[in-house]
Enzyme design. Structure first.
Site, PDB file in Angstrom:
ATOM      1  N   ASP A   1       1.067  -1.108   0.006  1.00 39.08           N
ATOM      2  CA  ASP A   1      -0.071   0.021  -0.106  1.00 39.08           C
ATOM      3  C   ASP A   1       0.970   1.189  -0.069  1.00 39.08           C
ATOM      4  O   ASP A   1       1.965   1.347   0.756  1.00 39.08           O
ATOM      5  CB  ASP A   1      -0.936   0.185   1.127  1.00 39.08           C
ATOM      6  CG  ASP A   1      -1.947  -1.174   1.144  1.00 39.08           C
ATOM      7  OD1 ASP A   1      -2.277  -1.435   0.245  1.00 39.08           O
ATOM      8  OD2 ASP A   1      -2.232  -1.733   2.261  1.00 39.08           O
TER       9      ASP A   1
ATOM     10  N   THR B   1       2.915 -11.323  -9.309  1.00 41.72           N
ATOM     11  CA  THR B   1       1.735 -11.163  -8.317  1.00 41.72           C
ATOM     12  C   THR B   1       0.676 -10.859  -8.818  1.00 41.72           C
ATOM     13  O   THR B   1       0.392 -10.614 -10.129  1.00 41.72           O
ATOM     14  CB  THR B   1       2.173 -10.056  -7.111  1.00 41.72           C
ATOM     15  OG1 THR B   1       1.575  -8.833  -7.762  1.00 41.72           O
ATOM     16  CG2 THR B   1       3.567 -10.122  -6.978  1.00 41.72           C
TER      17      THR B   1
ATOM     18  N   TYR C   1      -1.377  -8.112  -8.283  1.00 41.08           N
ATOM     19  CA  TYR C   1      -1.424  -6.734  -8.709  1.00 41.08           C
ATOM     20  C   TYR C   1      -0.443  -6.461  -9.771  1.00 41.08           C
ATOM     21  O   TYR C   1      -0.944  -5.588 -10.984  1.00 41.08           O
ATOM     22  CB  TYR C   1      -0.953  -5.864  -7.486  1.00 41.08           C
ATOM     23  CG  TYR C   1      -2.203  -5.401  -6.715  1.00 41.08           C
ATOM     24  CD1 TYR C   1      -3.132  -6.259  -6.037  1.00 41.08           C
ATOM     25  CD2 TYR C   1      -2.360  -4.231  -6.426  1.00 41.08           C
ATOM     26  CE1 TYR C   1      -3.956  -5.940  -5.388  1.00 41.08           C
ATOM     27  CE2 TYR C   1      -3.454  -3.782  -5.795  1.00 41.08           C
ATOM     28  CZ  TYR C   1      -4.374  -4.514  -5.221  1.00 41.08           C
ATOM     29  OH  TYR C   1      -5.378  -4.015  -4.395  1.00 41.08           O
ATOM     30  N   GLU C   2       0.693  -7.226  -9.892  1.00 43.17           N
ATOM     31  CA  GLU C   2       1.667  -7.127 -10.972  1.00 43.17           C
ATOM     32  C   GLU C   2       0.964  -7.444 -12.339  1.00 43.17           C
ATOM     33  O   GLU C   2       0.932  -6.695 -13.414  1.00 43.17           O
ATOM     34  CB  GLU C   2       2.613  -8.112 -10.896  1.00 43.17           C
ATOM     35  CG  GLU C   2       3.747  -7.878 -12.034  1.00 43.17           C
ATOM     36  CD  GLU C   2       5.140  -8.711 -11.346  1.00 43.17           C
ATOM     37  OE1 GLU C   2       5.061  -9.263 -10.210  1.00 43.17           O
ATOM     38  OE2 GLU C   2       5.981  -8.574 -12.136  1.00 43.17           O
TER      39      GLU C   2
END
Ligand code: SAM
Length: 217
Positions: free
Chosen positions: A120, A196, A198-199
């Site tokens: 975050d 990941t 998010y990646e």
């Protein structure tokens, strides 16, 4: 990322204390030796695993290493646990806790690799202390990493990345690798990269992925 509360995930976590440690008492050391089959294997820890795509992929790929996923949210911990149980990942443990207390959870000089993935960003200056590359977190990484161990950090957030480069440098750590466009690096680097969740999301939109590896000793 705040996940909507999923009652099944909370129940699963509560039903599996052998796989998930919840809010451990900082005064008591966690006995990792009794939780994994062979504690002499290398230990790798991810902070903020989300739904766990990265750490479960690694745990499956490397049964000869131990993994710990640290995650604040119970629903996320439950999703990681579901994969662990389905894939029979005996080398993966889940810690449902705040990583601010990392040095209470692990012995000094015990971790081989620490991963921070798409942490975050906490962009407001008044929230700087919550960033996972703030100096108080770095102190805990220095303490818990083995002398030959290192930190690996990936993000799509240029602000958090530049902040982290300065913070880690000011702390006195050394960089082994820095990339401002990981997905366009050499094949040799790309073949070892585990994406990941998010990646995948940000790279599919064409956003650059920033990455650094640093050592503290
Ligand atoms: N690493 C995953 C990925 O790359 O897809 C998830 C990224 S998500 C933006 C950040 C995750 O870190 C969230 O699931 C959040 O709950 C967790 N998190 C944030 N601060 C944390 C802390 N201090 N300790 C443990 N987990 C934390």
């Amino acid at each position: 990322m705040r996940l909507r509360n999923k009652p099944w995930a909370v129940k699963l976590v509560n039903d599996h204390p052998e796989a998930v440690i919840q809010d451990p008492d900082p005064a008591k050391k966690i006995n990792w030796e009794e939780r994994v089959a062979d504690f002499s294997r290398p230990l790798e820890v991810e902070i903020g695993s989300g739904k766990g795509q990265f750490i479960t992929t690694l745990a499956k790929r490397h049964p000869e290493r131990n993994y710990v996923a640290i995650e604040l949210q119970t629903t996320a911990a439950g999703i990681i646990l579901r994969t662990k149980l389905e894939e029979e990942l005996d080398n993966l443990q889940i810690l449902r806790a705040d990583a601010i207390n990392l040095a209470d959870f692990f012995d000094a000089d015990s971790i081989d690799i620490l991963y921070l993935n798409f942490s975050d960003p906490w962009p407001k200056t008044r929230h700087e202390k919550r960033r996972l590359t703030y100096k108080s977190f770095l102190k805990n990484y220095q303490t818990t990493l083995k002398p030959e161990g290192h930190l690996e950090f990936k993000t799509d957030n240029s602000g958090l990345f530049s902040y982290s480069l300065v913070s880690i440098n000011n702390f006195g750590a050394k960089f082994d690798f820095v990339s401002v466009d990981l997905h366009h690096e050499d094949e040799e680097i790309l073949k070892n990269n585990v994406e990941t969740e998010y990646e995948h999301k940000f790279a599919s939109k064409g956003n650059p992925i920033y990455c650094l590896h640093a050592r503290f000793n």
